[in-house]
Design a protein around this motif. Sequence first.
Motif, PDB file in Angstrom:
ATOM      1  N   ASN A  88       0.770  -1.234  -0.119  1.00 15.76           N
ATOM      2  CA  ASN A  88      -0.045   0.041  -0.143  1.00 15.76           C
ATOM      3  C   ASN A  88       0.920   1.195   0.096  1.00 15.76           C
ATOM      4  OD1 ASN A  88      -2.382  -1.422  -0.033  1.00 15.76           O
ATOM      5  ND2 ASN A  88      -2.427  -1.590   2.072  1.00 15.76           N
ATOM      6  N   ASP A  89       1.929   1.016   0.742  1.00 16.34           N
ATOM      7  CA  ASP A  89       2.858   2.274   0.689  1.00 16.34           C
ATOM      8  C   ASP A  89       3.492   2.632  -0.779  1.00 16.34           C
ATOM      9  OD1 ASP A  89       2.554   3.181   3.442  1.00 16.34           O
ATOM     10  OD2 ASP A  89       3.566   1.082   4.150  1.00 16.34           O
ATOM     11  N   LEU A  90       3.782   1.259  -1.242  1.00 16.15           N
ATOM     12  CA  LEU A  90       4.752   1.562  -2.606  1.00 16.15           C
ATOM     13  C   LEU A  90       3.907   1.915  -3.725  1.00 16.15           C
ATOM     14  CD1 LEU A  90       6.643  -1.872  -2.171  1.00 16.15           C
ATOM     15  CD2 LEU A  90       7.809   0.247  -2.015  1.00 16.15           C
ATOM     16  N   ALA A  91       2.607   1.440  -3.822  1.00 24.18           N
ATOM     17  CA  ALA A  91       1.752   1.565  -4.984  1.00 24.18           C
ATOM     18  C   ALA A  91       1.372   2.986  -5.141  1.00 24.18           C
ATOM     19  CB  ALA A  91       0.423   0.574  -4.914  1.00 24.18           C
ATOM     20  N   GLY A  92       1.848   3.452  -6.146  1.00 18.98           N
ATOM     21  CA  GLY A  92       1.566   5.016  -6.757  1.00 18.98           C
ATOM     22  C   GLY A  92       2.214   5.971  -6.030  1.00 18.98           C
ATOM     23  N   SER A  93       3.347   5.620  -5.231  1.00 17.29           N
ATOM     24  CA  SER A  93       4.203   6.365  -4.797  1.00 17.29           C
ATOM     25  C   SER A  93       5.647   6.736  -5.413  1.00 17.29           C
ATOM     26  CB  SER A  93       4.225   6.049  -2.994  1.00 17.29           C
ATOM     27  OG  SER A  93       5.238   5.112  -3.071  1.00 17.29           O
ATOM     28  N   ASP A  94       6.490   7.726  -4.636  1.00 17.40           N
ATOM     29  CA  ASP A  94       7.840   7.522  -5.256  1.00 17.40           C
ATOM     30  C   ASP A  94       8.678   6.484  -4.751  1.00 17.40           C
ATOM     31  OD1 ASP A  94       7.554   8.579  -2.852  1.00 17.40           O
ATOM     32  OD2 ASP A  94       9.033  10.213  -3.014  1.00 17.40           O
ATOM     33  N   MET A  95       8.321   5.695  -3.940  1.00 15.37           N
ATOM     34  CA  MET A  95       8.978   4.617  -3.212  1.00 15.37           C
ATOM     35  C   MET A  95       9.186   3.505  -4.056  1.00 15.37           C
ATOM     36  SD  MET A  95       8.344   4.382   0.911  1.00 15.37           S
ATOM     37  CE  MET A  95       6.473   4.030   0.814  1.00 15.37           C
TER      38      MET A  95
END
Length: 182
Positions: free
Chosen positions: A114-121
């Motif tokens: 959830n943190d990875l999806a759609g983020s700069d991570m």
Amino acid sequence: MTKKLPLLIAQNRAKVEQKWFDAILSTYAPETATVWKKEKNRFANPVCHAFSVCIAAVIDYLVSNDADTDSRLEAAKPGLEEVVRIRAVQNFAPSEALTFLPLLKKVVREMFWNDLAGSDMAVEFLALESRIDVVLLLGLDIYSKCREKLFALRIKELKNTHATLLRRANLVCELSDTVPKS
């Protein structure tokens, strides 16, 4: 710019370590995994202790800053060697023996999707996967050396056994220093 993913892993370190440990144990028979999971004493359960040391060292390497990666990788090497040595003598195919390292990618992906999806991570995750691949390649080198040593020991033991059998059967003659005349 602070990297978010290593910080996130560091903040959830105990959970990551436990999930990775569980994933490693899942590569063994259920009965073995159950027994190993229950026994916490490092002397009664040296295999799981070796796993724990390796897991902690690899996580240290993964969350280290870029300037510190080489020293952290060197620090992870003894723990990794111990686990790879254990798995090299067990009844695993080479791909199965080292499968515990890619399992870490799966653990991180599942825990932080959830943190990875759609983020700069996402870019940070690719960098993390590259670091895990470096550990995997190091593990492959260690595994190859362990298997070479194991086969050399088997050959030496086989030679010694045959020599002993021949001596007992009086089928071995000693070579003299002089050459007989023809």
